[in-house]
Design a protein around this motif. Sequence first.
Motif, PDB file in Angstrom:
ATOM      1  N   UNK A  95       0.853  -1.184   0.000  1.00 53.61           N
ATOM      2  CA  UNK A  95       0.000   0.000   0.000  1.00 53.61           C
ATOM      3  C   UNK A  95       0.892   1.238   0.000  1.00 53.61           C
ATOM      4  N   UNK A  96       0.579   2.180  -0.865  1.00 54.62           N
ATOM      5  CA  UNK A  96       1.446   3.336  -1.069  1.00 54.62           C
ATOM      6  C   UNK A  96       0.610   4.621  -1.027  1.00 54.62           C
ATOM      7  N   UNK A  97       0.542   5.260   0.129  1.00 59.08           N
ATOM      8  CA  UNK A  97      -0.270   6.481   0.254  1.00 59.08           C
ATOM      9  C   UNK A  97       0.103   7.566  -0.750  1.00 59.08           C
ATOM     10  N   UNK A  98       1.361   7.535  -1.214  1.00 60.89           N
ATOM     11  CA  UNK A  98       1.774   8.554  -2.183  1.00 60.89           C
ATOM     12  C   UNK A  98       1.025   8.439  -3.515  1.00 60.89           C
ATOM     13  N   UNK A  99       0.385   7.290  -3.756  1.00 65.10           N
ATOM     14  CA  UNK A  99      -0.424   7.139  -4.975  1.00 65.10           C
ATOM     15  C   UNK A  99      -1.733   7.925  -4.886  1.00 65.10           C
ATOM     16  N   UNK A 100      -2.099   8.309  -3.679  1.00 65.16           N
ATOM     17  CA  UNK A 100      -3.359   9.023  -3.470  1.00 65.16           C
ATOM     18  C   UNK A 100      -3.092  10.524  -3.500  1.00 65.16           C
ATOM     19  N   UNK A 101      -3.696  11.193  -4.504  1.00 63.31           N
ATOM     20  CA  UNK A 101      -3.452  12.626  -4.670  1.00 63.31           C
ATOM     21  C   UNK A 101      -4.765  13.352  -4.957  1.00 63.31           C
ATOM     22  N   UNK A 102      -4.768  14.673  -4.789  1.00 66.70           N
ATOM     23  CA  UNK A 102      -5.995  15.442  -5.078  1.00 66.70           C
ATOM     24  C   UNK A 102      -6.430  15.362  -6.537  1.00 66.70           C
ATOM     25  N   UNK A 103      -5.535  14.925  -7.414  1.00 70.58           N
ATOM     26  CA  UNK A 103      -5.866  14.843  -8.839  1.00 70.58           C
ATOM     27  C   UNK A 103      -6.782  13.663  -9.172  1.00 70.58           C
ATOM     28  N   UNK A 104      -6.963  12.725  -8.234  1.00 68.49           N
ATOM     29  CA  UNK A 104      -7.819  11.566  -8.484  1.00 68.49           C
ATOM     30  C   UNK A 104      -9.289  11.988  -8.502  1.00 68.49           C
ATOM     31  N   UNK A 105     -10.021  11.463  -9.482  1.00 74.15           N
ATOM     32  CA  UNK A 105     -11.465  11.725  -9.551  1.00 74.15           C
ATOM     33  C   UNK A 105     -12.250  10.796  -8.641  1.00 74.15           C
ATOM     34  N   UNK A 106     -11.708   9.610  -8.380  1.00 71.76           N
ATOM     35  CA  UNK A 106     -12.415   8.656  -7.525  1.00 71.76           C
ATOM     36  C   UNK A 106     -11.453   7.578  -7.052  1.00 71.76           C
ATOM     37  N   UNK A 107     -11.778   6.998  -5.912  1.00 73.74           N
ATOM     38  CA  UNK A 107     -11.074   5.839  -5.368  1.00 73.74           C
ATOM     39  C   UNK A 107     -12.095   4.730  -5.184  1.00 73.74           C
ATOM     40  N   UNK A 108     -11.795   3.542  -5.717  1.00 74.48           N
ATOM     41  CA  UNK A 108     -12.682   2.385  -5.596  1.00 74.48           C
ATOM     42  C   UNK A 108     -12.042   1.401  -4.625  1.00 74.48           C
ATOM     43  N   UNK A 109     -12.806   0.993  -3.611  1.00 74.00           N
ATOM     44  CA  UNK A 109     -12.281   0.156  -2.533  1.00 74.00           C
ATOM     45  C   UNK A 109     -12.840  -1.257  -2.657  1.00 74.00           C
ATOM     46  N   UNK A 110     -11.946  -2.238  -2.673  1.00 74.14           N
ATOM     47  CA  UNK A 110     -12.352  -3.628  -2.785  1.00 74.14           C
ATOM     48  C   UNK A 110     -12.586  -4.288  -1.442  1.00 74.14           C
ATOM     49  N   UNK A 111     -13.106  -5.530  -1.475  1.00 73.74           N
ATOM     50  CA  UNK A 111     -13.438  -6.273  -0.261  1.00 73.74           C
ATOM     51  C   UNK A 111     -12.213  -6.531   0.606  1.00 73.74           C
TER      52      UNK A 111
END
Length: 462
Positions: free
Chosen positions: A54-70
């Motif tokens: 898991x890499x929090x640096x992949x999460x940025x304000x430029x993302x339109x959406x995050x999809x979370x799996x089971x």
Amino acid sequence: MKIHFIAIGGSVMHQLAIALKQKGYEVSGSDDEIFDPARSNLLAAGILPAQPGWFPEKISPQLDAVVVGMHARNDNPELQKAKALNLKIYSFPEFMAHESCHKTRVVVGGSHGKTTITGMIMHVLKACGRTFDYLVGAAIPGFSQAVQLTDAPAIICEGDEYPASALDPRPKFHLLKPHIAVISGISWDHINVFPTWEQYLQQFAGFIEAIEPHGTLIYNQDDATVRKLVQQSSRTDLQLIGYSLPRYTVEKGITFVYDDQQRPVALQIFGEHNLLNLQAARQACALLGISGADFFQAIASFTGASRRLELIASYPHAAVYRDFAHAPSKVKATIQALRKQFPNRRLIAVLELHTYSSLSASFQTQYAGCMDEAAVAVVFYSPHALALKRLPELTPDTIKQGFRRDDLHVFQNLDNLLSFLEQQDYRETNLLLMSSGNFDGMDIEYIRNLPVRPSSSPASTR
């Protein structure tokens, strides 16, 4: 759009990621472990994560959406950062609903048959040249993937009563908001999530409530539970279409159903449960503008979904089938289908207990009588599966008492099971394997050849 998948390696999650990449979205993802076929599929699509974790640096304000799996939990570092940035976060079914908000949505629910019904509708629409999107839980012949999202005007979805994600307890099919809904049948399952029958039933009542205003509910009126649920619903705005078993005949191992002009149509599928599935698909296709003549012409070539009464070996004197059946109602229906299709052949039926419900001692009585029509009835379960689900010991005596069959053969070791199957007489006999698992790594090629394999074959070839 830029979409990030947390737990991208899931069996359906990775298919959605690939579908969005094909649609032109910018897709990224993470997972702590990814196995084939997901790994190979993601690699081929160019979106396999460079390394596990898991890499929090992949999460940025430029993302339109995050999809979370089971697979993701609330303490997932990527999820925590997405929340901190106030990004749009979706479960898988929520995102499917978001992407299909302007489409006509057909959602197929039920304790059994939903994969096959969804596959039938997809098969017919494709044969009739229709453009549509889809979400289905198994491989369907003629379709290269389990998810497709384009600009098509309609989407056909297999609906699931299981929770949307580890973070969202709502049933998946509540979130899809169908215009056309199907309920194929209701039999108690998933007791780890729905510990009582009443709780399980309530999920389907909620599904009816989730249908769009003035939508349509297609339901199995031969199922007393479904019929009663529909009668008790407060939805007076819905168009209700009940279906029941059609007229059919079986001749020389082929099932014929009768079309609108009462002409026989030879099918490649069989079993009364599949004929009920056909009726549900027929009604859904009619609402999508498919004529009866076109439906029957197309359905004649439908061979079934993967591992749904799938023929894996055939000989002049025997055949081997496998099926996804694991819940009691599914086991009973599958055994009855083979007995009626081949009345002059013995049936050796082997069931693996693999799900949480099926491995629970308190659930065993639900299997009472479900294997009675098999000449030889066998149950297999792995102590390893019990350990993974943190369930207490399950004894063979408990299983025999639950199934109410004194001559039931119960095995906990794969080699012992295979030795037993090697010793059987396969003259004029069908062998049926039922499981949502893989029989502790059983070699399916070995099983294919059992009806013609000498009983002296060494165990090393297994």
